[in-house]
Design an enzyme around this catalytic site. Sequence first.
Site, PDB file in Angstrom:
ATOM      1  N   LYS A 107       0.817  -1.222   0.000  1.00 45.45           N
ATOM      2  CA  LYS A 107       0.000   0.000   0.000  1.00 45.45           C
ATOM      3  C   LYS A 107       0.849   1.269   0.000  1.00 45.45           C
ATOM      4  O   LYS A 107       0.328   2.352  -0.233  1.00 45.45           O
ATOM      5  CB  LYS A 107      -0.937  -0.008   1.201  1.00 45.45           C
ATOM      6  CG  LYS A 107      -1.965  -1.126   1.143  1.00 45.45           C
ATOM      7  CD  LYS A 107      -2.953  -1.026   2.289  1.00 45.45           C
ATOM      8  CE  LYS A 107      -4.055  -2.045   2.182  1.00 45.45           C
ATOM      9  NZ  LYS A 107      -3.620  -3.406   2.564  1.00 45.45           N
TER      10      LYS A 107
HETATM   11  C1  PLP Z   1      -4.408  -4.475   2.054  1.00 45.04           C
HETATM   12  C2  PLP Z   1      -3.779  -5.834   2.112  1.00 45.04           C
HETATM   13  C3  PLP Z   1      -4.273  -6.911   1.357  1.00 45.04           C
HETATM   14  C4  PLP Z   1      -5.535  -6.822   0.535  1.00 45.04           C
HETATM   15  O1  PLP Z   1      -5.449  -5.911  -0.521  1.00 45.04           O
HETATM   16  P1  PLP Z   1      -6.782  -5.341  -1.218  1.00 45.04           P
HETATM   17  O2  PLP Z   1      -6.325  -4.358  -2.196  1.00 45.04           O
HETATM   18  O3  PLP Z   1      -7.578  -4.722  -0.083  1.00 45.04           O
HETATM   19  O4  PLP Z   1      -7.496  -6.515  -1.787  1.00 45.04           O
HETATM   20  C5  PLP Z   1      -3.598  -8.117   1.402  1.00 45.04           C
HETATM   21  N1  PLP Z   1      -2.514  -8.275   2.166  1.00 45.04           N
HETATM   22  C6  PLP Z   1      -1.999  -7.275   2.904  1.00 45.04           C
HETATM   23  C7  PLP Z   1      -0.799  -7.531   3.745  1.00 45.04           C
HETATM   24  C8  PLP Z   1      -2.612  -6.017   2.903  1.00 45.04           C
HETATM   25  O5  PLP Z   1      -2.115  -5.043   3.655  1.00 45.04           O
END
Ligand code: PLP
Length: 434
Positions: A107
Amino acid sequence: MKYYSTNKKAPMATLEKAVVKGLAEDKGLYMPENIKPLPKEFFDNIDKMSFQEIAYTVADAFFGEDVDADALKKIVYDTLAFDCPVVPVCDNIYTLELFHGPTLAFKDVGARFMARLLQYFLKKENNGSEVNVLVATSGDTGSAVANGFLGVEGIKVYVLYPKGKVSPIQECQFTTLGRNITAIEVDGVFDDCQALVKTAFMDADLNAHMKLTSANSINVARFLPQAFYYFYAYAQMKKQGKADQMVMCVPSGNFGNICAALFGHRMGLPIKRFVAANNANDIFYNYLQTGEYHPQPSKATLANAMDVGDPSNFARIYDLYKGDHKVITSLISGATYKDEQIKETMRQCHAETGYVLDPHGACGYQALKDLLQPGEAGVFCETAHPAKFKEKVDDILSTDIAIPERLQAFMKGTKQSVAMSKDFADFKAFLMKQ
Ligand SMILES: *Cc1c(COP(=O)(O)O)cnc(C)c1O
């Protein structure tokens, strides 16, 4: 480029409006009016390009009409100052390690990109107005957003998190920063934090008092940049001569990451098919099996960043394929794993290959183990560094994994947070004083 709402009841928006507002007036998610296919030469030569060069080409297709070329290039290069290597794990299964960013989360890219783009638009307006970003987190989103926005002028960030429900390592990544970042410790669960944020966006007094926006993956500036990863993964597989029948598997919660991958596919990225790997929150899996979408309250699991019972970006995927269940199931398969299976997968993978999976990546790895066909090469995203879930991982694998220096640095800071009840009246009174 104009953006329309998936609910089709709001006016078209400019990129600036879509980024500043986050959600359309009809509560729909913004979608770009067209998704430009990239030329064949780009894909022919992609294995000779750097991550940043690839990403700029993709970013230009989405944002080039609305952002000056120099500024966009700077945003892309500033956001992607780290690598996302594809690493072999076992026969025909590779992992795309998305955890080399500043908070070791995939992210980081979306959060940083959104912060920079928002800043670009604020500067262009030049009216000194300030934007307030509200974000509810169960752990990973808060740290990525807080660090992505840290020190960005004209933007204040409020991170709401559930007291006692976030791992100590995650908590220190957004409570020790200070400056334009305020951590709010809510006496409740994640759903209470999310409800406070959603209510705030709809509150007339608050909206008259301050400019509010969201940094969750509903925001186009946060979710679209994740497409960069998939072009780069393809480039790395192509370099090894493994890209012909490439299957991409994405551990999914709110479905922003896989949705960005599907946008890449629409632009011509030659990935054969996709797998959405879920934990016990199996809403999308059930949609694929039955054609019916039934949101559920989220279930707490080992892979907690994927504990989502009503994935926001389902609306985008549905819109992208005009709700055609046949088309969707021909391109995307699903898988769902309970905690016991996740643990078993982590142990098996560690014993057989030496690779340490985190609980999220474990869902992706197992889905490829179960669904990969002869002749295909599978790549799953490792979405978090295992050290972020050190206690769980060590407990499951009987290991003592090292904590990367970058994480240790956060742990040395002093925790600062504002205690809050889960009553909206308290949260509103707090924001009205800002
Ligand atoms: C946010 C996240 C996900 C899921 O991603 P999405 O875009 O919400 O489907 C999976 N694994 C980790 C470690 C995350 O932080």
